[in-house]
Design an enzyme around this catalytic site. Structure first.
Site, PDB file in Angstrom:
ATOM      1  N   ASN A  82       0.920  -1.215  -0.113  1.00  0.00           N
ATOM      2  CA  ASN A  82       0.046  -0.096   0.064  1.00  0.00           C
ATOM      3  C   ASN A  82       0.810   1.308  -0.116  1.00  0.00           C
ATOM      4  O   ASN A  82       0.251   2.402   0.246  1.00  0.00           O
ATOM      5  CB  ASN A  82      -1.101   0.076   1.092  1.00  0.00           C
ATOM      6  N   HIS A 130       3.388   2.038   2.135  1.00  0.00           N
ATOM      7  CA  HIS A 130       3.781   2.169   3.208  1.00  0.00           C
ATOM      8  C   HIS A 130       5.445   2.161   3.337  1.00  0.00           C
ATOM      9  O   HIS A 130       6.110   1.309   2.601  1.00  0.00           O
ATOM     10  CB  HIS A 130       3.379   1.668   4.428  1.00  0.00           C
ATOM     11  N   GLU A 169       1.845   4.383   7.362  1.00  0.00           N
ATOM     12  CA  GLU A 169       0.655   3.571   6.402  1.00  0.00           C
ATOM     13  C   GLU A 169       0.204   4.940   5.742  1.00  0.00           C
ATOM     14  O   GLU A 169       0.039   6.271   6.208  1.00  0.00           O
ATOM     15  CB  GLU A 169      -0.451   3.041   7.314  1.00  0.00           C
TER      16      GLU A 169
HETATM   17  C1  F6R Z   1       9.945  -3.395   7.805  1.00  0.00           C
HETATM   18  C2  F6R Z   1       9.206  -2.454   7.300  1.00  0.00           C
HETATM   19  C3  F6R Z   1       8.088  -2.834   6.265  1.00  0.00           C
HETATM   20  C4  F6R Z   1       8.637  -3.475   5.183  1.00  0.00           C
HETATM   21  C5  F6R Z   1       7.408  -3.648   4.129  1.00  0.00           C
HETATM   22  C6  F6R Z   1       7.834  -4.604   2.880  1.00  0.00           C
HETATM   23  O1  F6R Z   1      10.658  -3.239   8.793  1.00  0.00           O
HETATM   24  O2  F6R Z   1       9.335  -1.374   7.638  1.00  0.00           O
HETATM   25  O3  F6R Z   1       7.816  -1.219   5.730  1.00  0.00           O
HETATM   26  O4  F6R Z   1       9.514  -3.049   4.428  1.00  0.00           O
HETATM   27  O5  F6R Z   1       6.238  -3.935   4.790  1.00  0.00           O
HETATM   28  O6  F6R Z   1       7.689  -5.758   3.562  1.00  0.00           O
HETATM   29  P1  F6R Z   1       8.210  -7.199   2.802  1.00  0.00           P
HETATM   30  O7  F6R Z   1       9.511  -6.891   2.491  1.00  0.00           O
HETATM   31  O8  F6R Z   1       8.059  -8.407   3.691  1.00  0.00           O
HETATM   32  O9  F6R Z   1       7.253  -6.971   1.445  1.00  0.00           O
END
Ligand code: F6R
Length: 242
Positions: free
Chosen positions: A136, A138, A143
């Protein structure tokens, strides 16, 4: 913003490892801002291998993690502290006393967040910040919203992030509903930012980040305002960018 489009996850991880290794070589006591999730696992593996070969020395490196679920104990195998130990800290010659992950057991979260931010500043700020991107848009756990809280804070996870992260838990109901996260302005204080994105399920978010308006509804889009950002995307994640 520098954008490197690479073939796949493996190549993304290799390019990122080169960048982080070069950072540590040029400044052995670098402060690295680190992320968790699936995306950086390959990078951490490659840094561990380089450390084992004697090519990268973590003895003086200091690290600051972006976020942690709340509440969660550091021993919980879904905590980001546990993840970091397993994926990186236990595999390299880093002094764990030099690693900071937000404390998912903090009682007074406001005081904790303020102290976290002050500790980052006291270290001279982050030299290189690693980021992943949420489906999304973030970054950290900032968020999409009408407004964003600039510095480290307690936040509620959105339903879509809870669904996305349920893959790591026994069930969706077990995913913590809150997190402690560095804010956008905490991230912006980093001298350099490296964002990684891999896979088709990141294509919409990468498109919104690079082609959409600058908007708190896509927190990652704000990175276009930072003076030194490198995005390393694989072809799938980049596939919708115009
Ligand atoms: C984790 C973080 C999150 C992830 C994001 C992507 O420390 O800050 O913003 O980077 O949710 O997650 P993955 O890599 O699991 O797709």
């Amino acid at each position: 913003m520098k954008i490197l489009v690479v073939k796949n996850y493996e190549e993304m991880s290799a390019r990122a490892a080169e960048i982080f290794a070069a950072q540590i070589k040029s400044k052995p006591d670098s402060v690295l801002g680190l992320a968790t999730g699936s995306t950086p696992e390959g990078l951490y593996g490659k840094l561990a291998e380089a450390n084992a070969r004697g090519e990268v020395d973590f003895a003086a490196v200091r690290t600051v993690n972006l976020d942690e679920y709340y509440p969660i104990s550091p021993e919980n195998d879904q905590s980001y502290r546990y993840f970091m130990n397993k994926q990186l800290f236990d595999r390299v010659n880093i002094d764990k006393a030099n690693t900071m992950v937000p404390d998912g057991t903090a009682k007074d979260t406001d005081a904790f967040c303020q102290a976290y931010e002050e500790k980052i500043d006291a270290m001279g700020g982050i030299d290189m910040q690693l980021l992943g991107i949420g489906r999304n848009g973030h970054i950290g756990f900032n968020e999409p919203d009408g407004e964003l809280i600039p510095f480290t804070h307690l936040t509620a996870l959105t339903p879509s992030t809870i669904v996305a992260n349920a893959r790591f838990f026994a069930s969706e109901a077990d995913v913590p509903k809150h997190a402690l996260t560095m804010g956008i302005q905490s991230v912006f204080k980093a001298k350099k930012v490296v964002m990684l994105a891999s896979g088709k399920d990141k294509a919409d978010a990468v498109k919104a980040m690079l082609n959409g308006n600058l908007n708190t509804r896509c927190p990652a889009s704000l990175l276009r305002l930072h003076p030194d950002v490198t995005v390393i995307c694989d072809e799938d994640a980049y596939s919708l960018v115009k």
